[in-house]
Design an enzyme around this catalytic site. Structure first.
Site, PDB file in Angstrom:
ATOM      1  N   ASP A  40      -7.168 -26.948   8.217  1.00  0.00           N
ATOM      2  CA  ASP A  40      -8.231 -27.955   8.277  1.00  0.00           C
ATOM      3  C   ASP A  40      -7.686 -29.258   8.827  1.00  0.00           C
ATOM      4  OD1 ASP A  40     -10.294 -26.560   7.252  1.00  0.00           O
ATOM      5  OD2 ASP A  40      -9.981 -27.194   5.179  1.00  0.00           O
ATOM      6  N   LYS A  61     -12.727 -30.134  12.085  1.00  0.00           N
ATOM      7  CA  LYS A  61     -13.535 -30.807  13.106  1.00  0.00           C
ATOM      8  C   LYS A  61     -12.618 -31.236  14.241  1.00  0.00           C
ATOM      9  CE  LYS A  61     -16.800 -32.596   9.775  1.00  0.00           C
ATOM     10  NZ  LYS A  61     -16.041 -32.766   8.550  1.00  0.00           N
ATOM     11  N   MET A 173     -15.881 -37.403  -1.246  1.00  0.00           N
ATOM     12  CA  MET A 173     -16.819 -37.509  -0.121  1.00  0.00           C
ATOM     13  C   MET A 173     -17.908 -38.542  -0.387  1.00  0.00           C
ATOM     14  SD  MET A 173     -17.119 -33.442   0.729  1.00  0.00           S
ATOM     15  CE  MET A 173     -17.243 -32.903  -0.965  1.00  0.00           C
TER      16      MET A 173
END
Ligand code: SAH
Length: 503
Positions: A40, A61, A173
């Site tokens: 990741d 990402k 988050m």
């Protein structure tokens, strides 16, 4: 070392919050056995030093798949496990795989595909970010319970009513919705004076934190410019940060430094990288060479029945020796009558790992000392297991004693083609490390000499000057610790400017 893992097999592994030292021993073990590693974005690149043998795919990402959905990742996991008749796949995830890590979904995908898996828990940022900010999530008298929540999906004043009895709230988050979350909490009855804190990039040299109250946190965080990844802690325990804040990256000697550790070996040795990281640097590892098979038949032929000294000057040479023999249809038994000399302790250990006891190791490591101290007689012929690159220092030291040295080409080394990302890391580094003359020549060949370099010893320094490096800082002793000190001096000298920003 425990049992080898089966194939196909998937390990869902927690990488910890950021500091590469916060990886578990089990995680390191499975990484060292992996055929494929899926990582990741939040995972420290330094951890990849534990799996130099593996194919590494970045599924975060901006990574391997432009916008990988969880379904894509699940499918890739299963496909990679099935490839090549069955592979060991490590899915390396930030923190703990089962804490907002979607590890459960990946495990279910493995189960559905009939692929065996294991979970290797990791140190979650949920607890360690608080710990690194000096906040115990429970504390006698201040907090008897805690809850870990995501900041992405609970909104509205009613969202927190059911948490009234929980003392400490830990949000992951939440950075983007802090204003909303804190006002919802107050609307749900939390006292605006409740101590609160936000910790960004916990356990890394970039760690920053903000201490406030529930009422002021969102604004303080915005003023300080803190963003993701961050953990937010709300509760009386957050007040303890004032006294217990123990981790101060700004006090580290390499705080703010980007250091490129150059490597010329197959096996990544991450000792130097973690040592530098421990002093606050952001570290990238740059492999300068790649290794190809050498003249296996010549090696096996020359060694067959040889009863003199066989010299090994690197772990790579030891590995290449074994591989050459196998490639030529022979094995280590051709060494039955030979005597084995290792250049230093690392090479000696590589021999022992193969079940071979070295007969000689010089008092100090280095080919000069090996050549000078080898217990051989003038007129004797010795065999050096090497590459197509000669070792002039070894040859000269032996020649001075009338000993003839024949080098067998057990492997070939070539300059590595660096990726765009690796070139960028080199350009951005204020200091690069050079741990061998080979490394100095290879860096010059691969990326030029416009670097401030910390060098491990006089031979490396000489070789570096010869190929054109001018900004060199020599370690006081030829040890990694001392090289780490040299990096600190070099960083101070460079004034914190990277190669690309120097004129
Ligand atoms: N499985 C992970 C969490 C993944 S969700 C774990 O157990 O830690 C991603 C969130 O984790 C980030 O948005 C942030 O809230 C938190 N996080 C991960 N690493 C962090 C770090 N080093 N410092 C602060 N927060 C971190």
């Amino acid at each position: 070392m425990s049992e080898p893992l089966p194939r196909p097999f998937v390990s869902l592994v927690g990488a910890g919050p950021g500091d590469p030292g916060l990886l578990t021993l089990r995680a390191r073990e499975v990484l060292s056995q992996a055929d494929v590693v899926l990582v990741d974005a939040l995972v420290s690149p330094a951890l990849l030093a534990h799996c130099p043998q593996a194919e590494v795919l970045n599924v975060g990402k901006r990574g391997f798949l432009p916008s990988a959905t969880q379904d894509d990742i699940n499918a890739l996991l299963v496909a990679k496990a099935r490839e090549n008749g069955g592979q060991r796949v490590v899915r390396l995830k930030g923190g703990d795989p089962f804490v907002f890590g979607r590890g459960g979904e990946e495990a279910l995908a493995c189960r559905a595909a009939g692929i065996a898996f294991e979970i290797v828990p990791g140190i979650s940022s949920a607890l360690s970010a608080a710990a690194y900010a000096g906040i115990p999530v429970t504390h006698r008298g201040l907090g008897r319970s805690f809850a870990v929540l995501t900041g992405t999906d609970r909104h509205g004043p009613a969202a927190y009513a059911d948490l009234a009895g929980v003392d400490t709230l830990v949000f992951l988050m939440a950075a983007r919705h802090l204003g909303q979350i804190t006002s919802d909490l107050m609307a749900a009855g939390r006292d605006p004076h409740t101590p609160a804190a936000c910790v960004q990039w916990a356990s890394t040299p970039q760690q920053r934190s903000v201490r406030a109250t529930l009422g002021t946190l969102a604004q303080r965080v915005q003023e300080a410019g803190l963003g993701a990844p961050a953990v937010t802690i709300v509760g009386e325990v957050a007040a303890l940060q004032a006294e217990l804040n123990w981790f101060d990256p700004a006090a580290m000697p390499l705080h703010g430094a980007q250091v490129a550790v150059t490597r010329t070996r197959v096996q990544a040795d991450s000792t130097l990288a973690s040592l530098l990281h421990g002093r606050g640097a952001q570290v990238s590892e740059i492999p300068l060479l790649r290794f190809l098979p050498g003249r296996a038949r010549e090696v096996a032929g020359a060694l067959g029945g040889f009863d003199g000294w066989v010299l090994l000057c690197s772990e790579q040479a030891v590995r290449a020796l074994a591989q050459s023999l196998l490639a030529a249809g022979r094995d280590l038994r051709v060494l039955a009558r030979a005597r084995l000399a290792a250049v230093g302790s690392g090479t000696a250990q590589a021999l022992r790992d193969l079940g071979l006891a070295p007969d000689f190791v010089p008092s100090r490591s280095g080919s000069r000392h090996l050549g000078a101290e080898l217990p051989a007689q003038p007129g004797e012929v010795v065999l050096h297991i090497g590459s197509q690159q000669p070792d002039p220092v070894l040859d000269a030291a032996l020649a001075a004693r009338g000993i003839e040295c024949l080098t067998l080409e057990a492997y070939r080394s070539e300059y590595n083609d660096l990726s765009a990302a690796q070139r960028m890391q080199l350009q951005e580094a204020q200091v690069v490390t050079l741990a061998s003359a080979t490394g100095a020549r290879a860096l010059a060949g691969v990326a030029g000499t416009d670097f401030t370099a910390a060098v491990i010893g006089p031979q490396t320094e000489l070789a570096a000057r010869e190929v054109g490096f001018t900004r060199l800082v020599l370690a006081e002793h030829p040890t990694l610790d001392s090289l780490g000190d040299a990096v600190v001096w070099a960083y101070r000298q460079s004034g914190g400017l990277s190669a690309s920003s120097q004129v």
